[in-house]
Design an enzyme around this catalytic site. Structure first.
Site, PDB file in Angstrom:
ATOM      1  N   ASP A 182       6.537 -70.195 -26.468  1.00  0.00           N
ATOM      2  CA  ASP A 182       7.686 -69.274 -26.431  1.00  0.00           C
ATOM      3  C   ASP A 182       7.664 -68.318 -25.251  1.00  0.00           C
ATOM      4  O   ASP A 182       8.707 -67.976 -24.701  1.00  0.00           O
ATOM      5  CB  ASP A 182       7.779 -68.472 -27.739  1.00  0.00           C
TER       6      ASP A 182
ATOM      7  N   ASP B  50       2.097 -66.879 -24.409  1.00  0.00           N
ATOM      8  CA  ASP B  50       1.035 -67.305 -25.309  1.00  0.00           C
ATOM      9  C   ASP B  50       1.051 -68.823 -25.468  1.00  0.00           C
ATOM     10  O   ASP B  50       1.767 -69.527 -24.765  1.00  0.00           O
ATOM     11  CB  ASP B  50       1.185 -66.604 -26.670  1.00  0.00           C
TER      12      ASP B  50
ATOM     13  N   TYR C  11       8.259 -62.840 -34.651  1.00  0.00           N
ATOM     14  CA  TYR C  11       9.670 -63.259 -34.697  1.00  0.00           C
ATOM     15  C   TYR C  11      10.199 -63.170 -36.124  1.00  0.00           C
ATOM     16  O   TYR C  11      10.687 -64.143 -36.679  1.00  0.00           O
ATOM     17  CB  TYR C  11       9.829 -64.675 -34.114  1.00  0.00           C
TER      18      TYR C  11
ATOM     19  N   GLU D 219       6.042 -59.762 -19.546  1.00  0.00           N
ATOM     20  CA  GLU D 219       5.944 -61.105 -20.149  1.00  0.00           C
ATOM     21  C   GLU D 219       7.266 -61.859 -20.030  1.00  0.00           C
ATOM     22  O   GLU D 219       8.316 -61.339 -20.393  1.00  0.00           O
ATOM     23  CB  GLU D 219       5.551 -61.006 -21.629  1.00  0.00           C
TER      24      GLU D 219
END
Length: 485
Positions: free
Chosen positions: A75, A78, A227, A464
């Protein structure tokens, strides 16, 4: 007064920062925005892999459940596959391709490939075990304690699913939306694949509808706080029904859309909250087909625009001094790109019918929306107070220390020895050196409220990248790259 101050601020910014310059190269940015997805691939990478420091990973995914769940995308920075944001990414890439494919030129084929990498995986998740929808691979709590390349993963690849007893209408509704939207993308290019996508979308949606509940309640710490479905699952049911209606034109889905009742009126659009996206998608029928049955969605779409436009009397949206939409401190650019997609797309619908609307006493034209949309795209590409492009590898100045495991660790080619779970922190994560591998096209979380950007690997909320940030900007880049603007 608000409108005046906005115009003054923007004019001043343009004057002060020398923003009256040639437009960013949108076509180059489009190419890079799609190439980024190759850096997020899980599974066996093909010989044509463009981000060549990434290689095959996650080949045992699904083994713990005795199914094949290889493929799909990590995603963000990571090594976890979270299907909820991955499915939204797929829906947005598909919508971008449906709306703007003709403007993509040679990138259309690459956009389809990026979509297919996701849908091949989502099909496995939906079809592997009757009565189950697999919704993720990799324990996020374990993964987030490690700093290792995806190619070296030695953490447990836990498998997560929803079912009749543990429902997940949100993740199932979004998966159905992704498969339905992608079925439109492949309708002419690969009719058999398109039919498989659509039939699977229908089945997954029926599951979402029949067994209603939030996947956060079923899966807990496997998905929260990463999430969580904060907005509930009704928006995904509307979104899924809207996409199935777009793909099939069947009255069943139209009646379902109507039966879902009154909607929230948010001022945001994201992987979690789909209402605004559904309203714009459904408004198309009112604008392009003059279908009065969809008038309420046109009204709701325009109410949303009135909350976004900086000079609207109903605005609820902050802008930084440099002109960037500012919604939330963590990964703000995800909201900027998603909302910019809606601005561009609604303006496109308005243009084709010469439509205007009012926010109080402010008349809104297609160009009103496009001005703000273009301003956001340009800001992301480096037209901002610190002249930093927030797309990696685009322009002379871009983030060098992004919060991304594969980018920040040496590639297998330069460092064939395994880097274990803890092995990446020293000397790589805590190093002040730039990342050794450039994740071309990645858009990071973005600047802070003061237009500042520390370029600090440990500051994940700003540094990120994520698939859903990129997916939403593909459409606007194709629009501005294909126009004379």
């Amino acid at each position: 007064m608000r409108g005046f101050s906005f115009c003054l601020l923007f004019s001043f910014s343009f004057f002060l920062l020398g923003f009256v310059q040639s437009n960013p190269n949108y076509k180059d940015a489009l190419t890079k925005s799609i190439l980024f997805f190759e850096g997020q691939r899980s599974g066996k990478v093909p010989p044509s892999q463009g981000i060549n420091w990434r290689s095959t990973s996650g080949l045992s995914d699904g083994l713990l459940a005795h199914v094949d769940l290889t493929g799909g995308y990590y995603d963000a920075g990571d090594n976890v596959k979270f299907n909820f944001p991955m499915a939204f990414t797929t829906t947005m890439l598909s919508w971008s391709t449906i709306e703007y494919g003709r403007r993509m030129g040679p990138e259309l084929q690459n956009a389809r490939a990026a979509i297919r990498w996701a849908t091949d995986y989502l099909l496995k998740c939906a079809r592997a075990t009757p009565g189950k929808l697999y919704v993720g691979v990799g324990d996020p709590n374990v993964d987030h304690k490690c700093w290792e390349r995806p190619e070296d993963m030695d953490t447990v690849r836990s498998v997560y699913s929803v079912s009749a007893r543990n429902p997940g209408s949100d993740v199932a509704g979004e998966t159905a939306a992704a498969l339905a939207a992608a079925s439109i993308v492949f309708r002419k290019a690969d009719p058999n694949y398109s039919e498989l996508l659509l039939s699977t979308a229908k089945n997954v949606f029926q599951f979402a509808l029949k067994y209603q509940g939030a996947y956060s309640d079923s899966l807990g710490s496997a998905v929260c706080p990463f999430y969580c479905s904060y907005s509930g699952y009704k928006d995904e049911l509307l979104w899924g029904a809207a996409w199935l209606f777009r793909a099939t034109n069947q009255m069943y889905y139209y009646n379902l859309i109507k039966s879902l009742g009154a909607d929230d009126q948010p001022d945001i659009f994201s992987w979690d909250n789909k209402y605004a996206g559904a309203h714009v998608l459904l408004s198309r029928r009112a604008l392009l087909n003059n279908d009065k049955n969809f008038e309420q969605y046109k009204v709701e779409a325009e109410n949303f625009m009135c909350k976004i436009l900086p000079n609207s009397p109903f605005t609820t949206t902050q802008y930084t001094q440099g002109g960037l939409m500012y919604k939330l401190p963590e990964s703000n650019l995800q909201y900027v790109t998603s909302i910019t997609f809606l601005l561009t797309t609604y303006a496109k619908y308005m243009k084709s019918t010469k439509h205007t609307f009012n926010c109080g006493n402010l008349m809104v034209t297609p160009n009103s929306l496009l001005y703000v949309a273009k301003r956001q795209v340009d800001y992301i590409l480096g037209v901002n107070p610190i002249q930093m492009s927030y797309m990696v590898g685009f322009g002379p100045h871009f983030p060098k220390r992004i919060h991304h495991r594969g980018s920040s660790l040496p590639s297998l080619a330069s460092h064939p020895q395994t880097i274990g779970c803890d092995g990446g922190f020293q000397p790589f994560f805590y190093s002040a050196n730039p990342n050794p591998n450039i994740l071309i096209g990645a858009i990071v979380g973005g600047p802070n409220q003061s237009d500042g950007f520390p370029d600090d690997r440990s500051d994940y909320s700003h540094s990120e990248p994520a698939t859903y940030i990129n997916a939403a900007i593909v459409g606007p880049l194709a629009y501005f790259g294909g126009s004379s603007k």
